[in-house]
Design a protein around this motif. Structure first.
Motif, short mmCIF file in Angstrom:
data_model
loop_
_atom_site.label_atom_id
_atom_site.label_comp_id
_atom_site.label_asym_id
_atom_site.label_seq_id
_atom_site.Cartn_x
_atom_site.Cartn_y
_atom_site.Cartn_z
N THR B 27 0.83 -1.21 0.00
CA THR B 27 0.00 0.00 0.00
C THR B 27 0.87 1.25 0.00
O THR B 27 0.58 2.23 -0.70
N THR B 28 1.97 1.22 0.78
CA THR B 28 2.86 2.38 0.84
C THR B 28 3.47 2.67 -0.53
O THR B 28 3.48 3.82 -0.99
N VAL B 29 3.96 1.62 -1.20
CA VAL B 29 4.59 1.83 -2.51
C VAL B 29 3.56 2.32 -3.53
O VAL B 29 3.81 3.27 -4.28
N SER B 30 2.39 1.67 -3.54
CA SER B 30 1.33 2.12 -4.46
C SER B 30 0.94 3.56 -4.13
O SER B 30 0.69 4.38 -5.03
N GLY B 31 0.89 3.87 -2.84
CA GLY B 31 0.54 5.22 -2.40
C GLY B 31 1.56 6.24 -2.87
O GLY B 31 1.22 7.38 -3.21
N MET B 32 2.85 5.83 -2.90
CA MET B 32 3.88 6.75 -3.39
C MET B 32 3.69 7.02 -4.88
O MET B 32 3.83 8.16 -5.33
N VAL B 33 3.38 5.97 -5.64
CA VAL B 33 3.14 6.15 -7.07
C VAL B 33 1.97 7.12 -7.28
O VAL B 33 2.05 8.06 -8.08
N TRP B 35 0.84 9.32 -5.17
CA TRP B 35 1.27 10.63 -4.69
C TRP B 35 2.05 11.38 -5.77
O TRP B 35 1.77 12.53 -6.11
N PHE B 36 3.07 10.68 -6.33
CA PHE B 36 3.95 11.35 -7.28
C PHE B 36 3.26 11.67 -8.61
O PHE B 36 3.62 12.62 -9.28
N TYR B 39 -0.62 13.60 -7.17
CA TYR B 39 -0.53 14.58 -6.07
C TYR B 39 -1.56 14.32 -4.97
O TYR B 39 -2.08 15.24 -4.37
N ASP B 40 -1.85 13.02 -4.74
CA ASP B 40 -2.81 12.62 -3.71
C ASP B 40 -2.07 11.73 -2.72
O ASP B 40 -1.64 10.63 -3.05
N ILE B 41 -1.93 12.21 -1.49
CA ILE B 41 -1.08 11.52 -0.53
C ILE B 41 -1.85 10.53 0.34
O ILE B 41 -1.27 9.82 1.15
N SER B 42 -3.19 10.42 0.13
CA SER B 42 -4.03 9.66 1.06
C SER B 42 -3.66 8.18 1.11
O SER B 42 -3.61 7.58 2.20
N LEU B 43 -3.38 7.54 -0.05
CA LEU B 43 -3.07 6.11 -0.05
C LEU B 43 -1.72 5.86 0.61
O LEU B 43 -1.54 4.89 1.35
#
Lengths: 77, 262
Positions: B27-33, B35-36, B39-43
């Motif tokens: 989830t963290t890695v997918s969330g970084m993708v 995010w980058f 521009y959505d940091i929620s995941l």
């Protein structure tokens, strides 16, 4: 018939590699730094110009000239 | 489960934490993708919550198995030591890659940067101001953690508490100063390869300081709950090893990136 003497930039031990990008770039900087320091009429500066004119692609020189004109050239002259 | 056996090894129980840890990491890695790219940091935030909940409960279980069930025999602690040594070695190589990137870019700077380092227009930090103070802080924290360790080995409960408390405090002070430097910085991670290598290296070091401070804080709380004895406190030693590693990485960062590279 006059005899033309064809010359290119000599080997410079600071730049021993096949890729002479830095030889070109350093010579461009050296020429302009030399002119800045000694004035545009100082003939020995022309040596550096001869080197960069034979080592650098013309497009690069044009780009750098434009950058110097607009004050965005990143090299320290 | 019975804790009696005729061998010294710790056969662990079934646990959900490897699975929730994997879900947290994914989830963290997918969330970084996300995010980058969007521009959505929620995941990314959710992944961090899952990961933090996992490590908290997993290491809570490990503490119980060790302190309350006595499952960490001498043979088991040798395995833990090797595990920590190899983990720190992998961390060393992790930071080697950032130093490699830094030296690759700075020893022979590209002509697009004017063949100079730092590149024209980059106003780097004065290494003799906050970075030097931070160096002193981390060196001092290396002293206080040793003070805590020797107190622990002499069963001096209150001095162990003091030593650990000041180590954690110095870690927090370092983090505050680094945050201040980042806020005041005249260049960003988007300002040429100077900014990229600078923030990549110092940023990952900062994350390691946060983790190391948390590790030491957990040791302090465990110590206040009397988890450690004079000859059985590997959790503390692992935190101290990790802290010294973070300290040494900073010394290299300070000398190369802040001082030589500034």
């Amino acid at each position: 018939m006059s005899a033309y003497k064809l010359e290119t930039a000599p080997f410079d031990p600071r730049f021993p590699n096949q890729n002479v990008t830095r030889y070109c770039y350093q010579s461009y900087i050296d020429f302009h730094r030399c002119q800045k320091k000694r004035g545009e009429d100082f003939a020995p500066c022309n040596y550096f110009q001869k080197v960069y004119k034979s080592m650098c692609p013309n497009a690069w020189v044009e780009k750098w000239d434009d950058q110097r004109e607009s004050g965005t050239f990143p090299g320290r002259i | 489960m019975s804790t009696h056996s005729n061998h010294p090894f710790h056969l662990v129980d079934y646990s959900p934490w490897p699975l929730t840890g994997a879900i947290g990491a994914m989830t963290t890695v997918s969330g970084m993708v996300k995010w980058f790219h969007q521009y959505d940091i929620s995941l990314f935030f959710l992944g961090n919550i899952i990961t933090i909940l996992t490590v908290y409960q997993w290491w809570r279980d490990v503490s119980r198995e060790s302190t309350y069930q006595g499952l960490h025999t001498y043979a088991v602690t040798i395995g833990l030591r090797w595990g920590m040594i190899l983990f720190i070695l992998s961390e060393v190589l992790f930071f080697v890659s950032f130093f490699w990137a830094f030296f690759h870019s700075s020893l022979s700077p590209a002509i697009e940067l004017g063949a100079s380092w730092p590149p024209l227009g980059i106003i780097s930090f004065n290494p003799f101001q906050i970075p030097l103070l931070n160096t002193a802080i981390l060196l001092a924290s290396g002293v206080t953690v040793t003070w805590a360790h020797h107190s622990l080995m002499e069963s001096n409960h209150s001095q162990t508490t003091q030593g650990l408390f000041f180590t954690v405090l110095l870690g927090i002070y370092f983090t505050i100063l680094q945050a201040y430097e980042y806020i005041e910085a005249p260049f960003t991670i988007a300002d040429s390869v100077y900014g990229s290598t600078f923030y990549m290296a110092t940023g990952f070091h900062g994350v390691h300081v946060l983790i190391g401070t948390t590790f030491l804080l957990v040791c302090l709380l465990r110590h206040l709950n009397n988890h450690f004895s004079k000859n059985h406190h590997f959790g503390f030693e692992a935190a101290a090893w990790y802290w010294h590693f973070v300290d040494v990485v900073w010394l290299f960062l300070y000398i190369t990136i802040y001082w030589w590279g500034g």
